[in-house]
Design a protein around this motif. Structure first.
Motif, mmCIF file in Angstrom:
data_model
loop_
_atom_site.group_PDB
_atom_site.id
_atom_site.type_symbol
_atom_site.label_atom_id
_atom_site.label_comp_id
_atom_site.label_asym_id
_atom_site.label_seq_id
_atom_site.Cartn_x
_atom_site.Cartn_y
_atom_site.Cartn_z
ATOM 1 N N MET A 118 0.546 -1.077 -0.466
ATOM 2 C CA MET A 118 0.032 0.188 0.303
ATOM 3 C C MET A 118 1.087 1.065 -0.124
ATOM 4 O O MET A 118 1.820 1.293 0.901
ATOM 5 N N VAL A 119 0.385 2.629 -0.869
ATOM 6 C CA VAL A 119 1.614 3.720 -0.587
ATOM 7 C C VAL A 119 1.400 4.433 0.487
ATOM 8 O O VAL A 119 -0.153 4.844 1.035
ATOM 9 N N GLY A 120 2.265 4.380 0.849
ATOM 10 C CA GLY A 120 1.564 6.153 2.261
ATOM 11 C C GLY A 120 2.153 6.995 1.475
ATOM 12 O O GLY A 120 1.512 7.990 1.330
ATOM 13 N N ASP A 121 3.244 7.493 0.677
ATOM 14 C CA ASP A 121 3.379 8.671 -0.175
ATOM 15 C C ASP A 121 3.961 8.403 -1.078
ATOM 16 O O ASP A 121 4.584 7.632 -1.682
ATOM 17 N N MET A 122 4.298 9.533 -2.642
ATOM 18 C CA MET A 122 4.968 9.286 -3.562
ATOM 19 C C MET A 122 4.849 10.887 -4.019
ATOM 20 O O MET A 122 4.885 11.936 -3.586
ATOM 21 N N ASP A 123 6.455 10.586 -5.157
ATOM 22 C CA ASP A 123 6.400 12.142 -5.164
ATOM 23 C C ASP A 123 7.693 11.709 -6.609
ATOM 24 O O ASP A 123 7.535 10.296 -6.797
ATOM 25 N N PHE A 124 7.160 13.235 -7.479
ATOM 26 C CA PHE A 124 8.396 12.273 -9.145
ATOM 27 C C PHE A 124 9.162 13.147 -9.640
ATOM 28 O O PHE A 124 9.326 14.718 -8.606
ATOM 29 N N ASP A 125 9.960 12.811 -10.061
ATOM 30 C CA ASP A 125 10.750 13.552 -10.551
ATOM 31 C C ASP A 125 10.653 13.711 -11.972
ATOM 32 O O ASP A 125 9.392 13.970 -12.178
ATOM 33 N N LYS A 126 11.461 15.270 -12.287
ATOM 34 C CA LYS A 126 10.958 15.830 -13.846
ATOM 35 C C LYS A 126 11.753 14.955 -15.207
ATOM 36 O O LYS A 126 10.810 14.836 -15.974
ATOM 37 N N LYS A 127 12.095 14.049 -14.883
ATOM 38 C CA LYS A 127 12.033 12.930 -15.740
ATOM 39 C C LYS A 127 10.140 11.446 -15.422
ATOM 40 O O LYS A 127 11.202 10.770 -16.471
ATOM 41 N N GLY A 128 9.965 12.049 -14.438
ATOM 42 C CA GLY A 128 8.767 11.550 -14.348
ATOM 43 C C GLY A 128 8.514 10.082 -13.802
ATOM 44 O O GLY A 128 7.937 9.013 -13.817
ATOM 45 N N ASN A 129 10.051 9.726 -13.210
ATOM 46 C CA ASN A 129 10.235 8.710 -12.794
ATOM 47 C C ASN A 129 9.551 8.475 -10.854
ATOM 48 O O ASN A 129 9.063 9.781 -10.286
ATOM 49 N N VAL A 132 8.355 5.845 -4.014
ATOM 50 C CA VAL A 132 6.229 5.585 -3.957
ATOM 51 C C VAL A 132 7.291 4.664 -2.260
ATOM 52 O O VAL A 132 8.136 4.287 -2.303
ATOM 53 N N LEU A 133 6.368 5.399 -1.076
ATOM 54 C CA LEU A 133 6.887 5.311 0.067
ATOM 55 C C LEU A 133 5.808 4.345 0.373
ATOM 56 O O LEU A 133 4.603 4.627 0.277
ATOM 57 N N GLU A 134 6.499 3.003 0.820
ATOM 58 C CA GLU A 134 5.241 1.674 0.999
ATOM 59 C C GLU A 134 4.858 2.606 2.174
ATOM 60 O O GLU A 134 5.524 3.091 3.628
ATOM 61 N N ALA A 135 3.260 2.675 3.082
ATOM 62 C CA ALA A 135 2.470 2.573 3.290
ATOM 63 C C ALA A 135 3.242 1.930 5.168
ATOM 64 O O ALA A 135 2.965 0.585 5.086
ATOM 65 N N ASN A 136 2.800 2.745 5.848
ATOM 66 C CA ASN A 136 3.499 1.331 7.371
ATOM 67 C C ASN A 136 4.678 1.342 7.679
ATOM 68 O O ASN A 136 4.507 -0.020 7.850
ATOM 69 N N SER A 137 5.735 1.100 6.581
ATOM 70 C CA SER A 137 6.743 0.571 6.617
ATOM 71 C C SER A 137 7.981 1.387 6.012
ATOM 72 O O SER A 137 8.363 2.510 7.009
ATOM 73 N N THR A 138 9.336 -0.214 6.147
ATOM 74 C CA THR A 138 10.326 0.734 6.245
ATOM 75 C C THR A 138 10.952 1.115 5.125
ATOM 76 O O THR A 138 12.547 0.934 4.722
ATOM 77 N N ARG A 139 10.129 0.935 3.582
ATOM 78 C CA ARG A 139 11.097 0.816 2.596
ATOM 79 C C ARG A 139 10.222 1.925 1.846
ATOM 80 O O ARG A 139 9.319 1.978 1.825
ATOM 81 N N TRP A 140 11.381 2.001 0.394
ATOM 82 C CA TRP A 140 10.661 3.162 -0.791
ATOM 83 C C TRP A 140 11.594 2.604 -1.887
ATOM 84 O O TRP A 140 12.156 1.528 -2.042
ATOM 85 N N HIS A 141 10.532 3.122 -3.080
ATOM 86 C CA HIS A 141 10.939 2.140 -4.295
ATOM 87 C C HIS A 141 10.960 3.445 -5.525
ATOM 88 O O HIS A 141 10.175 4.246 -5.435
ATOM 89 N N VAL A 142 11.472 3.032 -6.014
ATOM 90 C CA VAL A 142 11.175 3.681 -7.260
ATOM 91 C C VAL A 142 11.041 3.291 -8.658
ATOM 92 O O VAL A 142 11.865 1.936 -9.262
ATOM 93 N N PHE A 143 9.856 3.812 -9.366
ATOM 94 C CA PHE A 143 9.721 3.260 -11.107
ATOM 95 C C PHE A 143 9.742 4.177 -11.362
ATOM 96 O O PHE A 143 9.841 5.583 -11.494
ATOM 97 N N ASP A 144 9.889 3.926 -12.716
ATOM 98 C CA ASP A 144 9.648 4.431 -13.938
ATOM 99 C C ASP A 144 8.906 4.825 -14.428
ATOM 100 O O ASP A 144 8.067 4.613 -13.798
ATOM 101 N N ARG A 145 8.661 5.592 -15.381
ATOM 102 C CA ARG A 145 7.632 6.027 -16.036
ATOM 103 C C ARG A 145 6.309 5.045 -16.639
ATOM 104 O O ARG A 145 5.708 5.164 -16.781
#
Length: 70
Positions: free
Chosen positions: A1-12, A15-28
């Protein structure tokens, strides 16, 4: 489940997992590029990324701190 999200200028998506200790980076195309543990006891509640994607900031709900990755 997504806790929060932001994007860079390339559109990547950063994503911060909700109630977790992990974050991820996804391409477009939503393919996972990388991920990182936030900390063993730190639970994130917000994520922000610099426009060029060189720095990621995660706010900790559990310890009122902000961690930065380069």
């Amino acid at each position: 489940m997504v806790g929060d999200m932001d994007f860079d200028k390339k559109g990547n998506a950063y994503v911060l997992e909700a109630n977790s200790t992990r974050w991820h980076v996804f391409d477009r195309s939503w393919r996972e590029m990388t991920g990182s543990p936030f900390g063993e006891t730190l639970v994130g509640n917000g994520i922000a990324v610099s426009p060029d994607g060189s720095e990621v900031y995660v706010a900790s709900a559990s310890e009122n701190k902000i961690q930065r990755w380069r």
